[in-house]
Design an enzyme around this catalytic site. Sequence first.
Site, PDB file in Angstrom:
ATOM      1  N   CYS A 132       0.793  -1.612   0.112  1.00 33.62           N
ATOM      2  CA  CYS A 132       0.050   0.396   0.091  1.00 33.62           C
ATOM      3  C   CYS A 132       1.004   1.794  -0.005  1.00 33.62           C
ATOM      4  O   CYS A 132       1.808   1.390   1.034  1.00 33.62           O
ATOM      5  CB  CYS A 132      -0.848   0.114   0.858  1.00 33.62           C
ATOM      6  SG  CYS A 132      -1.836   1.329   1.375  1.00 33.62           S
ATOM      7  N   CYS A 157       0.170   2.656   3.926  1.00 30.66           N
ATOM      8  CA  CYS A 157       0.729   2.666   5.115  1.00 30.66           C
ATOM      9  C   CYS A 157       2.277   1.503   4.983  1.00 30.66           C
ATOM     10  O   CYS A 157       2.452   1.588   5.911  1.00 30.66           O
ATOM     11  CB  CYS A 157      -0.248   2.486   5.517  1.00 30.66           C
ATOM     12  SG  CYS A 157      -1.108   0.920   4.971  1.00 30.66           S
ATOM     13  N   CYS A 160      -7.106  -1.055   1.368  1.00 27.86           N
ATOM     14  CA  CYS A 160      -6.052  -1.152   2.713  1.00 27.86           C
ATOM     15  C   CYS A 160      -6.936  -1.668   4.059  1.00 27.86           C
ATOM     16  O   CYS A 160      -7.346  -0.329   4.433  1.00 27.86           O
ATOM     17  CB  CYS A 160      -4.985  -0.726   2.385  1.00 27.86           C
ATOM     18  SG  CYS A 160      -3.830  -0.588   3.690  1.00 27.86           S
ATOM     19  N   CYS A 168      -5.093   0.624   6.145  1.00 29.20           N
ATOM     20  CA  CYS A 168      -4.800   2.479   6.805  1.00 29.20           C
ATOM     21  C   CYS A 168      -6.789   2.672   5.832  1.00 29.20           C
ATOM     22  O   CYS A 168      -6.916   3.835   5.249  1.00 29.20           O
ATOM     23  CB  CYS A 168      -3.985   2.751   5.634  1.00 29.20           C
ATOM     24  SG  CYS A 168      -4.069   2.718   4.081  1.00 29.20           S
ATOM     25  N   CYS A 189      -8.140  -5.652  -9.274  1.00 25.68           N
ATOM     26  CA  CYS A 189      -8.003  -4.553 -10.271  1.00 25.68           C
ATOM     27  C   CYS A 189      -7.916  -3.795  -9.498  1.00 25.68           C
ATOM     28  O   CYS A 189      -8.148  -3.016  -9.157  1.00 25.68           O
ATOM     29  CB  CYS A 189      -9.399  -4.380 -11.087  1.00 25.68           C
ATOM     30  SG  CYS A 189      -9.420  -3.377 -13.103  1.00 25.68           S
TER      31      CYS A 189
END
Length: 132
Positions: A48, A51, A97, A100, A120
Site C-alpha cells: 500500500c 501505509c 487496504c 489504512c 483490478c
Amino acid sequence: MNDTQKTSNSEWRDKLTPEQYHVTREHGTERAFSHAYNVEKRDGVYHCVCCDAPLFTSDTKYDSGSGWPSFFQPVSEDAIKEIDDRSHFMRRTEIRCANCDAHIGHVFPDGPAPTGLRYCTNGLALDFKPEE
C-alpha cells in the site's frame, strides 16, 4: 484503531503525490494503461502506497488486458477489505487496504484459476518492492 487510521487528510496530502491522494483517499481511478506497474514483470511484493502494508505478490499478478495491474488473490485474507460500491450507476466491490482504508481498486469475478477473481488495482495505490 492503528496510527494510519488516525492520519488526517492534511497529513495524507503531505505524504502522497496529488495523484496518489486522489486515488487512495478520494476513491479516484487512474487512466487505463497509464501506470508502469501494469507491465511490471519482476518478482516482488506490492505494498500500500499509504501505509506500506503488503497487499499482493508478483506470483499472483497476471495480464488481464484491462490496463490496470491485476492479481488473482491478495497476499493474505486480512490484507484487503471489500466494500459494496454502488457509484457510477453500477454495483461493484471496492477493495481497500485493510490497514489504512486506502482505495486500491475493485475485485471482479472474471479472473483466472485458482480463485476466479480479478483484483483490478490502481498502480498509484501501490508501491512495488522487488526481490533482492
